[in-house]
Design a protein around this motif. Structure first.
Motif, mmCIF file in Angstrom:
data_model
loop_
_atom_site.group_PDB
_atom_site.id
_atom_site.type_symbol
_atom_site.label_atom_id
_atom_site.label_comp_id
_atom_site.label_asym_id
_atom_site.label_seq_id
_atom_site.Cartn_x
_atom_site.Cartn_y
_atom_site.Cartn_z
ATOM 1 N N ALA A 26 0.838 -1.198 0.000
ATOM 2 C CA ALA A 26 0.000 0.000 0.000
ATOM 3 C C ALA A 26 0.873 1.247 0.000
ATOM 4 C CB ALA A 26 -0.925 0.000 1.214
ATOM 5 N N GLU A 27 0.442 2.241 -0.729
ATOM 6 C CA GLU A 27 1.183 3.495 -0.818
ATOM 7 C C GLU A 27 1.248 4.170 0.548
ATOM 8 O OE1 GLU A 27 3.560 6.023 -2.890
ATOM 9 O OE2 GLU A 27 2.502 4.305 -3.756
ATOM 10 N N GLY A 28 2.447 4.620 0.904
ATOM 11 C CA GLY A 28 2.610 5.394 2.132
ATOM 12 C C GLY A 28 2.907 4.589 3.373
ATOM 13 N N VAL A 29 2.828 3.256 3.300
ATOM 14 C CA VAL A 29 3.111 2.422 4.476
ATOM 15 C C VAL A 29 4.608 2.449 4.770
ATOM 16 C CG1 VAL A 29 3.228 0.026 5.286
ATOM 17 C CG2 VAL A 29 1.123 0.915 4.273
ATOM 18 N N THR A 30 4.954 2.676 6.040
ATOM 19 C CA THR A 30 6.360 2.743 6.439
ATOM 20 C C THR A 30 6.761 1.630 7.403
ATOM 21 O OG1 THR A 30 5.831 4.264 8.246
ATOM 22 C CG2 THR A 30 6.440 5.243 6.119
ATOM 23 N N MET A 31 5.797 0.863 7.893
ATOM 24 C CA MET A 31 6.120 -0.267 8.761
ATOM 25 C C MET A 31 5.184 -1.414 8.432
ATOM 26 S SD MET A 31 6.117 -0.511 12.930
ATOM 27 C CE MET A 31 5.735 -2.066 13.744
ATOM 28 N N GLY A 32 5.755 -2.579 8.183
ATOM 29 C CA GLY A 32 4.955 -3.726 7.791
ATOM 30 C C GLY A 32 4.658 -4.663 8.941
ATOM 31 N N ARG B 91 -5.209 -0.919 13.855
ATOM 32 C CA ARG B 91 -5.781 -0.573 12.557
ATOM 33 C C ARG B 91 -4.629 -0.363 11.583
ATOM 34 N NH1 ARG B 91 -10.965 1.060 12.124
ATOM 35 N NH2 ARG B 91 -10.503 2.720 10.633
ATOM 36 N N VAL B 92 -4.749 -0.965 10.423
ATOM 37 C CA VAL B 92 -3.662 -0.914 9.455
ATOM 38 C C VAL B 92 -4.193 -0.566 8.081
ATOM 39 C CG1 VAL B 92 -2.311 -2.632 10.735
ATOM 40 C CG2 VAL B 92 -3.843 -3.387 8.916
ATOM 41 N N THR B 93 -3.284 -0.101 7.246
ATOM 42 C CA THR B 93 -3.630 0.198 5.858
ATOM 43 C C THR B 93 -3.514 -1.080 5.036
ATOM 44 O OG1 THR B 93 -2.782 2.447 6.095
ATOM 45 C CG2 THR B 93 -3.072 1.610 3.855
ATOM 46 N N ARG B 94 -4.629 -1.479 4.430
ATOM 47 C CA ARG B 94 -4.621 -2.679 3.592
ATOM 48 C C ARG B 94 -3.999 -2.359 2.224
ATOM 49 N NH1 ARG B 94 -8.679 -6.619 5.099
ATOM 50 N NH2 ARG B 94 -9.918 -5.934 6.913
ATOM 51 N N ALA B 95 -3.770 -3.400 1.445
ATOM 52 C CA ALA B 95 -3.166 -3.220 0.130
ATOM 53 C C ALA B 95 -4.007 -2.316 -0.771
ATOM 54 C CB ALA B 95 -2.951 -4.575 -0.540
ATOM 55 N N THR C 179 -7.605 0.855 2.089
ATOM 56 C CA THR C 179 -8.556 0.996 3.182
ATOM 57 C C THR C 179 -7.853 0.745 4.519
ATOM 58 O OG1 THR C 179 -9.208 -1.339 3.032
ATOM 59 C CG2 THR C 179 -10.466 0.257 1.728
ATOM 60 N N VAL C 180 -8.444 1.292 5.593
ATOM 61 C CA VAL C 180 -7.847 1.171 6.920
ATOM 62 C C VAL C 180 -8.781 0.380 7.822
ATOM 63 C CG1 VAL C 180 -6.987 2.408 8.930
ATOM 64 C CG2 VAL C 180 -6.609 3.340 6.641
ATOM 65 N N ASP C 181 -8.246 -0.692 8.409
ATOM 66 C CA ASP C 181 -9.064 -1.538 9.274
ATOM 67 C C ASP C 181 -8.140 -2.514 9.995
ATOM 68 O OD1 ASP C 181 -11.202 -2.654 10.532
ATOM 69 O OD2 ASP C 181 -12.240 -3.305 8.696
ATOM 70 N N THR C 182 -8.665 -3.296 10.905
ATOM 71 C CA THR C 182 -7.901 -4.392 11.498
ATOM 72 C C THR C 182 -7.896 -5.564 10.521
ATOM 73 O OG1 THR C 182 -9.867 -5.231 12.616
ATOM 74 C CG2 THR C 182 -8.432 -3.735 13.862
ATOM 75 N N VAL C 183 -6.855 -6.389 10.586
ATOM 76 C CA VAL C 183 -6.711 -7.528 9.684
ATOM 77 C C VAL C 183 -6.549 -8.779 10.529
ATOM 78 C CG1 VAL C 183 -5.377 -8.557 7.812
ATOM 79 C CG2 VAL C 183 -5.634 -6.075 7.932
#
Length: 694
Positions: free
Chosen positions: A343-349, A383-387, A390-394
């Motif tokens: 996902a664009e903008g994610v800095t920690m996986g 809450r995390v940014t999905r691929a 969208t932002v949600d828990t996974v």
């Protein structure tokens, strides 16, 4: 997975120079494991070694691999490492795509993939610059063991005759393999790599590219994808095991009978509760404070804190604990975006797996129960940014928010013994420098520590206090904050390892790590025999004085022991005075008879050492253009006997060491040079270094 046959892709092994996978109908839950996408939980492949003949893998390395690698010199192997690095550099795009499935961001992948390729480049360069173009490394000068010089002793390194078995951790599936492969290959020892299951599919992809490059010889590299519990059963004193992982697994392997009694060489890099110490001068508002907080946040977020070199214990002046936590919180909230690396903008996986997530959470819970307080972050599903943005828990993603703990008791046992191998660090306060040193030492041996201060005295006290407890210490201040490679980044030039809990081994370290794969042997014999074995001429060995000046010979005709001896040349007082006048070197030993005679080392006015060297060159040089292209230096220069006005000198020059360059039309020749006076006393000894046409 059910007990019936598994129908998904199986990560292959590469053994005996062929790809191998188990019979799919034989795979069950008990003999195989699924690997999943760290962010989504999607099943990617199955890993299994069911039916793999490990004994044949080891035998192939010892036979085919040893023979093939032995046909190359250090320089030839170094050039292959360079070529391999260039080849893998062109495959990074596809490797980055695969790396994202492990939970790695672009920065994480750069550290792993580019870092591993960089190790190959480094050893490709250092091997050609620092090793001879042969298969023997001479360790130190010879020892004279007889009065007449007919019996000498010396140390040499030759490669071990077995396999380098490399058992790697899940956090660096590319770098972890390449940083061990490079020195082993350069030494001439075949590698059997056993990657960790959760991310071994990325290692297998790199091996696939390596094999496709067709650069490495047969048997140089084999890959075991999956369990290899009986691997040590087939090893003996000829082999070396290099392990990276947990201390508990390392201890289990080290207790194997073939290690304890069979002589298997074993080195490990294990759990490490690394510390970062903030000096008392580094208060908020200073460049050091800012650099320290930046380093802390970087270390707990890059690779989601899954680095053996990450900061686990942040040791700061008691009065600054809250300031450090607040500054770290602010930086995390401003800069860290948790989510799927695609996902664009994610800095920690994500962490590498759900199992790893459970282990880290459990470790933090234990630390909290022991007195740690949650100063930042949460153990709840974030809450995390999905691929898709969208932002949600996974539910099936191995995500965890960064966590900072504080402790009222800075010496709590759990704080210094439990490693939460994820985005977790503790911030604790110290009273004075001695207390900070004691707290760092409670880690019982670590890979790395940072000392952040701009006060040289503070740096000296802290570094010398903790150095023996660590394999590496970074001194961080305003002068190197921008250029530093960072607390958590081992570099191939320096050793990577640490004492005690950290495993007690060393990896990397430039040529030191190559020598780890070689046996040091003391050899004794006559100068001629030592010359024959080492390829380096020894004083007292045969010399050839013929009509052809050795400077007339190119590398195709020049031989070790070819020599020239000059006539005597007298040194006059006028020569000494003129040299003093033209050079400006008017030291009293060359210009003042009374003062020079009063010196216990001189008989009166003596010739400058550099005058003698200049004359020495004039005595041995052959002036016409020829194979000798350039003189590029001197080594091992010693002035032994002073030369007074009226004395004479002569020079003997002998081809000592010949090093052709594989990729150039010339090579280096080291010449043993000895100046004698008219009484055959040695005046000076040195090595002359020249570049000579092939």
């Amino acid at each position: 997975m059910t007990s019936t046959a598994v129908r998904v892709q199986t990560v292959p092994s590469f053994i005996e120079d062929a790809w191998w996978t188990p019979d799919a109908t034989s795979l069950t839950e008990r003999n195989s494991a699924e690997v999943r996408d760290a962010s989504t939980g999607e099943t990617l492949a199955v890993v299994s070694t069911e039916g793999l003949d490990v004994a044949r893998v080891v035998d192939y390395a010892r036979t085919t691999g040893q023979q093939a690698l032995g046909e190359f010199t250090f320089h030839q192997r170094a050039l292959k490492l360079k070529a391999l690095a260039q080849f893998l550099n062109d495959q990074r795009t596809s490797l980055y795509e695969l790396s994202a499935r492990t939970g790695a961001t672009k920065i994480d992948s750069m550290v792993d993939i580019d870092g591993g390729i960089g190790v190959l480049f480094t050893f490709g360069s250092k091997g050609r610059r620092e090793l001879p173009n042969s298969n023997v490394v001479v360790d130190g000068p010879p020892e004279t063991l007889s009065k007449d010089g007919s019996f000498l002793g010396e140390h040499i390194y030759t490669r071990i005759p077995g396999a380098a078995v490399q058992i790697n951790a899940f956090n660096f599936p590319v770098w972890g393999m390449l940083e061990k492969l490079a020195p082993a290959f350069l030494a001439g020892v075949p590698t059997i790599v056993k990657p960790a299951t959760p991310t071994g599919y990325l290692t297998a992809a790199v091996v696939k590219f390596i094999i496709e490059s067709n650069i490495l010889p047969q048997g140089a590299l084999q890959l075991i994808s999956g369990s290899a519990r009986d691997l040590l059963d087939y090893l003996d004193y000829r082999d070396l095991v290099s392990f990276t992982g947990s201390a508990s697994t390392a201890n289990k392997l080290k207790s194997h009978d073939n290690v304890v009694h069979g002589g298997v060489r074993f080195t490990s890099e294990t759990d490490s509760l690394n510390a970062a110490i903030l000096g008392e001068d580094a208060v908020p508002g200073t460049p050091e404070f800012d650099a320290f907080v930046k380093s802390l946040v970087t270390e707990i977020t890059v690779k989601a804190g899954q680095k053996c070199t990450s900061i686990r214990r942040t040791i700061v002046p008691k009065a600054l604990v809250n300031d450090v936590v607040a500054a770290a919180r602010e930086r995390i909230e401003q800069r860290i975006v948790l989510g799927d690396p695609r996902a664009e903008g994610v800095t920690m996986g994500a962490l590498a797996s759900l199992d790893q997530l459970r282990d880290v959470r459990s470790a933090v819970e234990t630390m909290i129960a022991a007195g740690g307080e949650l100063a930042y972050g949460s153990l709840d599903a974030p809450r995390v940014t999905r691929a898709d943005g969208t932002v949600d828990t996974v539910a099936d993603g191995a995500f965890m928010s960064p966590v900072l703990l504080t402790w009222e008791n800075a010496e709590a046992i759990e704080l210094h013994t439990i490693e939460a191998f994820g985005p977790v660090a503790s911030v604790i306060g110290y009273d004075d420098a001695a207390h900070a040193v004691r707290l760092a030492a409670l880690g019982a041996g670590s890979l790395v520590a940072t000392v952040c201060t701009n006060d040289p005295e503070v740096a000296r006290e802290l570094v010398l206090g903790i150095a023996a407890h660590h394999g590496r210490v970074l001194m961080l201040n305003r002068e190197d904050a921008r250029s530093s490679t960072g607390h958590g980044s081992p570099v191939p030039h320096l050793v990577h390892g640490g004492p005690g809990r950290a495993g007690g081994g060393e990896e990397l370290g430039g040529i030191r790590s190559v020598l780890h794969h070689m046996q040091r042997t003391a050899i004794q014999g006559s100068p001629n025999m030592l010359t024959a074995v080492t390829g380096v001429w020894h004083t007292g060995a045969d010399q050839r004085f013929d009509d052809a000046h050795p400077f007339r010979k190119n590398l195709a005709t020049l031989q070790i022991g070819d020599a020239v001896r000059s006539d005597l040349r007298q040194v006059t007082l006028e020569d000494i005075t003129a040299f003093a006048s033209t050079t400006g070197d008017t030291f009293y030993a060359h210009t003042n008879e009374e003062a020079s005679a009063a010196n216990p080392f001189f008989p009166g006015i003596v010739a400058h050492g550099y005058l003698l060297l200049s004359w020495g060159a004039g005595l041995f040089v052959d002036p016409a253009p020829g194979p000798v292209l350039a003189n590029y230096g001197l080594e091992n220069l010693r002035f032994i006997t002073p030369v007074a006005a009226g004395d004479s000198i002569r020079v003997t020059l002998t081809a000592k060491r010949i090093t052709p360059r594989e990729d150039e039309e010339y090579g280096e020749v080291a010449w043993d040079a000895v100046l004698h006076n008219q009484n055959d006393e040695i005046v000076a000894t040195y090595d002359v270094l020249t570049l000579v046409e092939k």
